[in-house]
Design an enzyme around this catalytic site. Structure first.
Site, PDB file in Angstrom:
ATOM      1  N   SER A   1       3.889  -1.948  10.244  1.00  0.00           N
ATOM      2  CA  SER A   1       5.498  -1.994  10.278  1.00  0.00           C
ATOM      3  C   SER A   1       6.023  -3.511   9.851  1.00  0.00           C
ATOM      4  O   SER A   1       6.781  -3.757  10.664  1.00  0.00           O
ATOM      5  CB  SER A   1       5.797  -1.462  11.969  1.00  0.00           C
ATOM      6  OG  SER A   1       5.351  -0.188  12.066  1.00  0.00           O
TER       7      SER A   1
ATOM      8  N   GLY B   1       3.242  -0.990   4.089  1.00  0.00           N
ATOM      9  CA  GLY B   1       3.150   0.391   3.812  1.00  0.00           C
ATOM     10  C   GLY B   1       4.601   0.888   3.505  1.00  0.00           C
ATOM     11  O   GLY B   1       5.215   0.807   2.195  1.00  0.00           O
ATOM     12  N   GLY B   2       5.520   1.491   4.564  1.00  0.00           N
ATOM     13  CA  GLY B   2       6.819   1.691   4.284  1.00  0.00           C
ATOM     14  C   GLY B   2       7.613   1.076   3.636  1.00  0.00           C
ATOM     15  O   GLY B   2       8.605   1.426   2.750  1.00  0.00           O
TER      16      GLY B   2
ATOM     17  N   GLU C   1      -6.650   4.601   7.859  1.00  0.00           N
ATOM     18  CA  GLU C   1      -6.285   6.157   7.565  1.00  0.00           C
ATOM     19  C   GLU C   1      -7.584   6.659   6.869  1.00  0.00           C
ATOM     20  O   GLU C   1      -7.815   7.976   7.084  1.00  0.00           O
ATOM     21  CB  GLU C   1      -5.222   6.383   6.769  1.00  0.00           C
ATOM     22  CG  GLU C   1      -4.105   5.909   7.699  1.00  0.00           C
ATOM     23  CD  GLU C   1      -2.662   5.453   6.818  1.00  0.00           C
ATOM     24  OE1 GLU C   1      -2.699   5.386   5.591  1.00  0.00           O
ATOM     25  OE2 GLU C   1      -1.756   4.852   7.458  1.00  0.00           O
TER      26      GLU C   1
ATOM     27  N   ASN D   1       0.860  -1.108   0.086  1.00  0.00           N
ATOM     28  CA  ASN D   1       0.128  -0.092  -0.005  1.00  0.00           C
ATOM     29  C   ASN D   1       0.820   1.136  -0.008  1.00  0.00           C
ATOM     30  O   ASN D   1       1.507   1.584   0.919  1.00  0.00           O
ATOM     31  CB  ASN D   1      -0.992  -0.181   0.974  1.00  0.00           C
ATOM     32  CG  ASN D   1      -1.623   1.306   1.355  1.00  0.00           C
ATOM     33  OD1 ASN D   1      -1.636   2.124   0.481  1.00  0.00           O
ATOM     34  ND2 ASN D   1      -2.500   1.389   2.620  1.00  0.00           N
ATOM     35  N   TRP D   2       0.816   1.797  -1.166  1.00  0.00           N
ATOM     36  CA  TRP D   2       1.733   3.088  -1.239  1.00  0.00           C
ATOM     37  C   TRP D   2       1.414   4.308  -0.723  1.00  0.00           C
ATOM     38  O   TRP D   2       2.288   5.226  -0.451  1.00  0.00           O
ATOM     39  CB  TRP D   2       2.257   3.272  -2.666  1.00  0.00           C
ATOM     40  CG  TRP D   2       2.939   2.329  -3.309  1.00  0.00           C
ATOM     41  CD1 TRP D   2       3.183   0.890  -3.187  1.00  0.00           C
ATOM     42  CD2 TRP D   2       3.228   2.057  -4.948  1.00  0.00           C
ATOM     43  NE1 TRP D   2       3.879   0.393  -4.013  1.00  0.00           N
ATOM     44  CE2 TRP D   2       3.902   1.138  -5.409  1.00  0.00           C
ATOM     45  CE3 TRP D   2       3.120   3.136  -5.892  1.00  0.00           C
ATOM     46  CZ2 TRP D   2       4.303   0.625  -6.393  1.00  0.00           C
ATOM     47  CZ3 TRP D   2       3.705   2.838  -7.037  1.00  0.00           C
ATOM     48  CH2 TRP D   2       4.502   1.602  -7.576  1.00  0.00           C
ATOM     49  N   LYS D   3       0.193   4.286  -0.262  1.00  0.00           N
ATOM     50  CA  LYS D   3      -0.519   5.329   0.514  1.00  0.00           C
ATOM     51  C   LYS D   3      -0.339   6.756  -0.413  1.00  0.00           C
ATOM     52  O   LYS D   3      -0.300   6.591  -1.815  1.00  0.00           O
ATOM     53  CB  LYS D   3       0.036   5.548   2.030  1.00  0.00           C
ATOM     54  CG  LYS D   3      -0.154   4.418   2.558  1.00  0.00           C
ATOM     55  CD  LYS D   3       0.183   4.329   4.212  1.00  0.00           C
ATOM     56  CE  LYS D   3       0.045   3.248   4.687  1.00  0.00           C
ATOM     57  NZ  LYS D   3       0.171   3.431   6.129  1.00  0.00           N
TER      58      LYS D   3
ATOM     59  N   GLY E   1       3.106   2.496  10.543  1.00  0.00           N
ATOM     60  CA  GLY E   1       3.979   3.768  10.555  1.00  0.00           C
ATOM     61  C   GLY E   1       4.813   4.063  11.701  1.00  0.00           C
ATOM     62  O   GLY E   1       5.453   5.204  11.887  1.00  0.00           O
TER      63      GLY E   1
ATOM     64  N   HIS F   1      -9.292   1.176   4.922  1.00  0.00           N
ATOM     65  CA  HIS F   1      -8.044   1.330   5.766  1.00  0.00           C
ATOM     66  C   HIS F   1      -8.050   2.393   7.001  1.00  0.00           C
ATOM     67  O   HIS F   1      -9.129   3.326   6.898  1.00  0.00           O
ATOM     68  CB  HIS F   1      -7.009   2.154   4.863  1.00  0.00           C
ATOM     69  CG  HIS F   1      -5.597   1.884   5.340  1.00  0.00           C
ATOM     70  ND1 HIS F   1      -5.307   2.740   6.187  1.00  0.00           N
ATOM     71  CD2 HIS F   1      -4.739   0.929   5.212  1.00  0.00           C
ATOM     72  CE1 HIS F   1      -3.923   2.446   6.671  1.00  0.00           C
ATOM     73  NE2 HIS F   1      -3.539   1.478   5.983  1.00  0.00           N
TER      74      HIS F   1
ATOM     75  N   GLU G   1      -4.852  -4.881  10.752  1.00  0.00           N
ATOM     76  CA  GLU G   1      -3.827  -3.681  10.816  1.00  0.00           C
ATOM     77  C   GLU G   1      -4.257  -3.119  12.391  1.00  0.00           C
ATOM     78  O   GLU G   1      -4.986  -2.095  12.297  1.00  0.00           O
ATOM     79  CB  GLU G   1      -3.991  -2.806   9.736  1.00  0.00           C
ATOM     80  CG  GLU G   1      -3.750  -3.391   8.449  1.00  0.00           C
ATOM     81  CD  GLU G   1      -3.103  -2.355   7.452  1.00  0.00           C
ATOM     82  OE1 GLU G   1      -2.099  -2.298   6.614  1.00  0.00           O
ATOM     83  OE2 GLU G   1      -3.713  -1.205   7.377  1.00  0.00           O
TER      84      GLU G   1
END
Ligand code: 13P
Length: 251
Positions: free
Chosen positions: A214, A235-236, A100, A11-13, A174, A98, A168
């Site tokens: 993470s 993500g990251g 977010e 997930n590149w956000k 993150g 998600h 999640e």
């Protein structure tokens, strides 16, 4: 023995301009052309990059998905993207719910459920995200919160072929603070037990439940080895070819 094939999803956000997004997607697709990790692989770029990325990796083993979708097929919804539009570009998946989006856009379980249903109608696989906050965990509500979100967000007609669950924990996203294997397995097993009630034992046994929060090359192996962890929503660490690939290789 589980027959669930793992899914490693990036997930590149809200990250990536055209050049780096294309390089990232092509980098992964190129690796998939010559090696076969023991998992399916998916990238979910920001909407601006879905079309160029889908074109760049067409015909490869790398799947593309959206990070969200609207609950309607078309209409007066400024700034939104429908699941039919994603499917039209070659997407196979759409992430919905998600944390977010639940926070930034006040998305409720009912909204997430409607989006997931729309994704299924468009022929996409919905990745339905759930997870507790730190305050909820500290209050001992983890299992209850995840059960409730699952019940509220899972669309009618969900089965193992059209739906993936992503657990999640919000406090792990993150933050570098990953769930311990015991914490992850406990919630994943509870989600699967709830799925038995919702979709029946056979589909629950086949449905993939991803862990997100993470996940990195150095903790992926341990998490992915857990009996009810069927992949990762990353993500990251999905923003670097080497890290994302290393996670896939640890399946
Ligand atoms: P991080 O891997 O950056 O913690 O993000 C997880 C996530 O939210 C994926 O959807």
């Amino acid at each position: 023995m589980t027959t669930r094939r793992k899914l490693i999803a990036g997930n590149w956000k809200m990250n990536g301009l055209k050049a780096d997004g294309l390089a990232l997607a092509k980098g992964i697709a190129d690796k998939l052309a010559s090696a076969s990790p023991n998992c399916d692989m998916l990238v979910c770029p920001p909407f601006t990059l879905v079309a160029p990325v889908a074109e760049a990796v067409a015909g490869s083993k790398l799947a593309v998905g959206g990070q969200d979708c609207h609950a309607k097929t078309s209409g007066a919804h400024t700034g939104d993207t429908s699941p039919a539009m994603l499917a039209d570009l070659g997407c196979k998946y759409a992430i919905v719910g998600h944390s977010e989006r639940r926070t930034d856009h006040a998305e409720t379980d009912a909204v997430v459920k409607a989006k997931a249903a729309a994704a299924l109608s468009a022929g996409l696989i919905a990745i339905v995200c759930i997870g507790e906050t730190l305050a909820q965990r500290d209050a001992g509500q983890t299992i209850e919160v995840n059960r409730s979100q699952l019940n509220g967000s899972l669309p009618e007609g969900a089965d193992a072929a059209n739906t993936v669950i992503a657990y999640e924990p919000v406090w792990a996203i993150g933050t570098g603070r990953v769930a311990t294997p015991a914490q992850a397995q406990e919630v994943h097993a509870a989600i699967r037990a709830e799925l038995v009630k919702l979709v029946g034992a056979e589909q629950a046994g086949k449905m993939r439940i991803l862990y997100g929060g993470s996940m990195k090359p150095d903790n992926a192996k341990e998490l992915l080895a857990l009996p009810d962890v069927d992949g990762g929503l990353i993500g990251g660490a999905a923003l670097k070819v080497a890290d994302f690939w290393a996670i896939a290789e640890s399946c």
